[in-house]
Design a protein around this motif. Structure first.
Motif, PDB file in Angstrom:
ATOM      1  N   ASN A   1       0.850  -1.192   0.000  1.00  0.00           N
ATOM      2  CA  ASN A   1       0.000   0.000   0.000  1.00  0.00           C
ATOM      3  C   ASN A   1       0.892   1.251   0.000  1.00  0.00           C
ATOM      4  N   TYR A   2       1.166   1.768  -1.190  1.00  0.00           N
ATOM      5  CA  TYR A   2       2.100   2.876  -1.339  1.00  0.00           C
ATOM      6  C   TYR A   2       1.464   4.243  -1.162  1.00  0.00           C
ATOM      7  N   GLY A   3       0.151   4.342  -1.297  1.00  0.00           N
ATOM      8  CA  GLY A   3      -0.512   5.624  -1.119  1.00  0.00           C
ATOM      9  C   GLY A   3      -1.179   6.123  -2.386  1.00  0.00           C
ATOM     10  N   TYR A   4      -2.110   7.048  -2.199  1.00  0.00           N
ATOM     11  CA  TYR A   4      -2.929   7.586  -3.281  1.00  0.00           C
ATOM     12  C   TYR A   4      -2.096   8.288  -4.350  1.00  0.00           C
ATOM     13  N   GLY A   5      -1.097   9.045  -3.926  1.00  0.00           N
ATOM     14  CA  GLY A   5      -0.260   9.741  -4.895  1.00  0.00           C
ATOM     15  C   GLY A   5       0.525   8.784  -5.763  1.00  0.00           C
ATOM     16  N   ARG A   6       1.112   7.786  -5.150  1.00  0.00           N
ATOM     17  CA  ARG A   6       1.887   6.794  -5.916  1.00  0.00           C
ATOM     18  C   ARG A   6       0.968   5.987  -6.835  1.00  0.00           C
ATOM     19  N   ASN A   7      -0.253   5.752  -6.371  1.00  0.00           N
ATOM     20  CA  ASN A   7      -1.220   5.054  -7.211  1.00  0.00           C
ATOM     21  C   ASN A   7      -1.470   5.850  -8.492  1.00  0.00           C
ATOM     22  N   GLN A   8      -1.648   7.156  -8.365  1.00  0.00           N
ATOM     23  CA  GLN A   8      -1.863   7.984  -9.541  1.00  0.00           C
ATOM     24  C   GLN A   8      -0.661   7.953 -10.475  1.00  0.00           C
ATOM     25  N   GLN A   9       0.532   7.960  -9.925  1.00  0.00           N
ATOM     26  CA  GLN A   9       1.721   7.896 -10.767  1.00  0.00           C
ATOM     27  C   GLN A   9       1.691   6.644 -11.648  1.00  0.00           C
ATOM     28  N   THR A  10       1.341   5.522 -11.049  1.00  0.00           N
ATOM     29  CA  THR A  10       1.262   4.277 -11.824  1.00  0.00           C
ATOM     30  C   THR A  10       0.143   4.358 -12.849  1.00  0.00           C
ATOM     31  N   CYS A  11      -1.010   4.913 -12.456  1.00  0.00           N
ATOM     32  CA  CYS A  11      -2.134   5.078 -13.391  1.00  0.00           C
ATOM     33  C   CYS A  11      -1.694   5.851 -14.637  1.00  0.00           C
ATOM     34  N   TYR A  12      -1.044   6.968 -14.424  1.00  0.00           N
ATOM     35  CA  TYR A  12      -0.675   7.832 -15.546  1.00  0.00           C
ATOM     36  C   TYR A  12       0.424   7.201 -16.392  1.00  0.00           C
ATOM     37  N   ARG A  13       1.377   6.559 -15.725  1.00  0.00           N
ATOM     38  CA  ARG A  13       2.458   5.922 -16.481  1.00  0.00           C
ATOM     39  C   ARG A  13       1.900   4.838 -17.398  1.00  0.00           C
ATOM     40  N   GLU A  14       0.985   4.016 -16.864  1.00  0.00           N
ATOM     41  CA  GLU A  14       0.439   2.929 -17.679  1.00  0.00           C
ATOM     42  C   GLU A  14      -0.444   3.465 -18.802  1.00  0.00           C
ATOM     43  N   ALA A  15      -1.172   4.559 -18.551  1.00  0.00           N
ATOM     44  CA  ALA A  15      -1.995   5.160 -19.602  1.00  0.00           C
ATOM     45  C   ALA A  15      -1.117   5.721 -20.722  1.00  0.00           C
ATOM     46  N   LEU A  16      -0.015   6.368 -20.349  1.00  0.00           N
ATOM     47  CA  LEU A  16       0.923   6.881 -21.346  1.00  0.00           C
ATOM     48  C   LEU A  16       1.537   5.734 -22.147  1.00  0.00           C
ATOM     49  N   SER A  17       1.910   4.672 -21.466  1.00  0.00           N
ATOM     50  CA  SER A  17       2.511   3.518 -22.134  1.00  0.00           C
ATOM     51  C   SER A  17       1.527   2.858 -23.101  1.00  0.00           C
ATOM     52  N   ALA A  18       0.234   2.966 -22.790  1.00  0.00           N
ATOM     53  CA  ALA A  18      -0.802   2.377 -23.646  1.00  0.00           C
ATOM     54  C   ALA A  18      -1.146   3.280 -24.829  1.00  0.00           C
ATOM     55  N   GLY A  19      -0.533   4.464 -24.902  1.00  0.00           N
ATOM     56  CA  GLY A  19      -0.738   5.338 -26.042  1.00  0.00           C
ATOM     57  C   GLY A  19      -1.877   6.326 -25.916  1.00  0.00           C
ATOM     58  N   ALA A  20      -2.304   6.617 -24.686  1.00  0.00           N
ATOM     59  CA  ALA A  20      -3.413   7.549 -24.482  1.00  0.00           C
ATOM     60  C   ALA A  20      -2.991   8.982 -24.791  1.00  0.00           C
ATOM     61  N   ASP A  21      -3.917   9.734 -25.391  1.00  0.00           N
ATOM     62  CA  ASP A  21      -3.700  11.154 -25.667  1.00  0.00           C
ATOM     63  C   ASP A  21      -4.432  12.040 -24.662  1.00  0.00           C
ATOM     64  N   VAL A  22      -5.548  11.548 -24.158  1.00  0.00           N
ATOM     65  CA  VAL A  22      -6.335  12.233 -23.131  1.00  0.00           C
ATOM     66  C   VAL A  22      -6.540  11.243 -21.993  1.00  0.00           C
ATOM     67  N   ILE A  23      -6.216  11.643 -20.778  1.00  0.00           N
ATOM     68  CA  ILE A  23      -6.308  10.739 -19.623  1.00  0.00           C
ATOM     69  C   ILE A  23      -7.214  11.365 -18.582  1.00  0.00           C
ATOM     70  N   ILE A  24      -8.250  10.630 -18.172  1.00  0.00           N
ATOM     71  CA  ILE A  24      -9.188  11.108 -17.161  1.00  0.00           C
ATOM     72  C   ILE A  24      -9.087  10.213 -15.936  1.00  0.00           C
ATOM     73  N   MET A  25      -8.871  10.826 -14.781  1.00  0.00           N
ATOM     74  CA  MET A  25      -8.888  10.080 -13.530  1.00  0.00           C
ATOM     75  C   MET A  25     -10.293  10.087 -12.959  1.00  0.00           C
ATOM     76  N   VAL A  26     -10.832   8.907 -12.713  1.00  0.00           N
ATOM     77  CA  VAL A  26     -12.150   8.763 -12.101  1.00  0.00           C
ATOM     78  C   VAL A  26     -11.996   7.910 -10.842  1.00  0.00           C
ATOM     79  N   HIS A  27     -12.439   8.419  -9.719  1.00  0.00           N
ATOM     80  CA  HIS A  27     -12.404   7.605  -8.506  1.00  0.00           C
ATOM     81  C   HIS A  27     -13.408   6.467  -8.628  1.00  0.00           C
ATOM     82  N   PRO A  28     -13.020   5.238  -8.302  1.00  0.00           N
ATOM     83  CA  PRO A  28     -13.911   4.098  -8.474  1.00  0.00           C
ATOM     84  C   PRO A  28     -14.930   3.924  -7.346  1.00  0.00           C
ATOM     85  N   ASP A  29     -15.091   4.932  -6.494  1.00  0.00           N
ATOM     86  CA  ASP A  29     -16.033   4.815  -5.374  1.00  0.00           C
ATOM     87  C   ASP A  29     -17.414   5.367  -5.710  1.00  0.00           C
ATOM     88  N   TYR A  30     -17.628   5.741  -6.981  1.00  0.00           N
ATOM     89  CA  TYR A  30     -18.923   6.200  -7.493  1.00  0.00           C
ATOM     90  C   TYR A  30     -19.370   7.510  -6.858  1.00  0.00           C
TER      91      TYR A  30
END
Length: 271
Positions: A62-91
């Protein structure tokens, strides 16, 4: 895809088993890439994500919310995304606004778009505790004064970014905790990116994630600290790494990210 731009939605998740499906079901069809990063949950978040067809990555601690976002963005960039939207999964925020927010970025109207709970008086009607509302308004006024911009709030977890923003900000200099959100917006202002807002209804309920009072105080102090560091940088009295053009950045496809305190996430291929 919008205007020839690939759209990714990323979910920074921690114990989101109960709300993840409702959140994903509201995503518009235009989303090309759907990524969930699980920050070492103790529930069935990853299993539910796989059932929903999300590309999932799992932190080994459990690295924390900030580190989680870093991984989210890195993987989205690696997947070739041009627009990246962060949505919290808690609805707590409706994914129905993904179309509007991603369009504003894809057509070059803004570099960053925030889903604001304050515009239109949505926050209190959606159940935001009064003490959180008051602290939100105070901190936002404080930040607007020093950052010399006029946003309705800095503390929403619903955000859209262009690829260029995520590649140029020194995100690896930021905190692993919740103040990462605030540091990121201060960096956007410092580096001259255009920030827009849309009115976003929100809902507070039992299964929606929310930090407690103690963590909120810590976050508030972090916001004040980030704002003052921004001011000192602007006045030439200090040169914090988070505002350095030479600060460490996320790079698509670069293994360097995982060498900085995070072991490589384990990819879970949707079954």
């Amino acid at each position: 895809m919008i205007n020839g731009k690939r759209v990714a939605v990323v979910f920074p998740a921690y114990n989101a088993e109960k709300t993840l499906e409702a959140t994903v079901r509201e995503l518009p069809d235009l989303v090309d890439i759907r990524i969930l990063v699980d920050d070492h949950s103790s529930d069935r978040t990853v299993e539910v994500a796989k059932q929903l067809g999300l590309q999932s990555f799992v932190h080994d601690a459990n690295y924390g919310y900030g580190r989680n976002q870093q991984t989210c963005y890195r993987e989205a960039l690696s997947a070739g995304a041009d627009v990246i939207i962060m949505v919290h999964p808690d609805y707590q925020y409706t994914p129905l606004l993904v179309t509007a927010m991603s369009s504003m970025v894809a057509y070059g109207v803004y570099d960053v778009v925030l889903g604001s709970r304050i515009i239109g008086g949505q926050a209190l009607r959606g159940g935001m505790p009064i003490w959180k509302y008051i602290s939100n308004r105070f901190l936002t006024a404080f930040e607007n004064f020093f950052l010399r911009v006029k946003l309705s709030e800095y503390h929403t977890g619903y955000r859209a970014f262009s690829r260029d923003v995520l590649l140029k900000l020194p995100l690896l200099e930021n905190s692993d905790d919740f103040v990462f959100d605030n540091q990121m917006l201060a960096q956007c202002v410092h580096f001259g990116f255009r920030i827009g807002e849309v009115s976003c209804p929100t809902k507070y309920f039992e299964d929606a994630s929310s930090i407690n009072f103690r963590r909120s105080v810590k976050y508030g102090l972090g916001v004040v600290g980030t704002t003052l560091r921004f001011a000192l940088q602007k006045w030439g009295l200090a040169h914090p790494r988070i505002f350095s053009a030479n600060g460490r950045r996320l790079e698509a496809g670069s293994p360097e990210y995982y060498a900085n305190g995070v072991r490589r996430a384990r990819s879970e291929t949707p079954s």
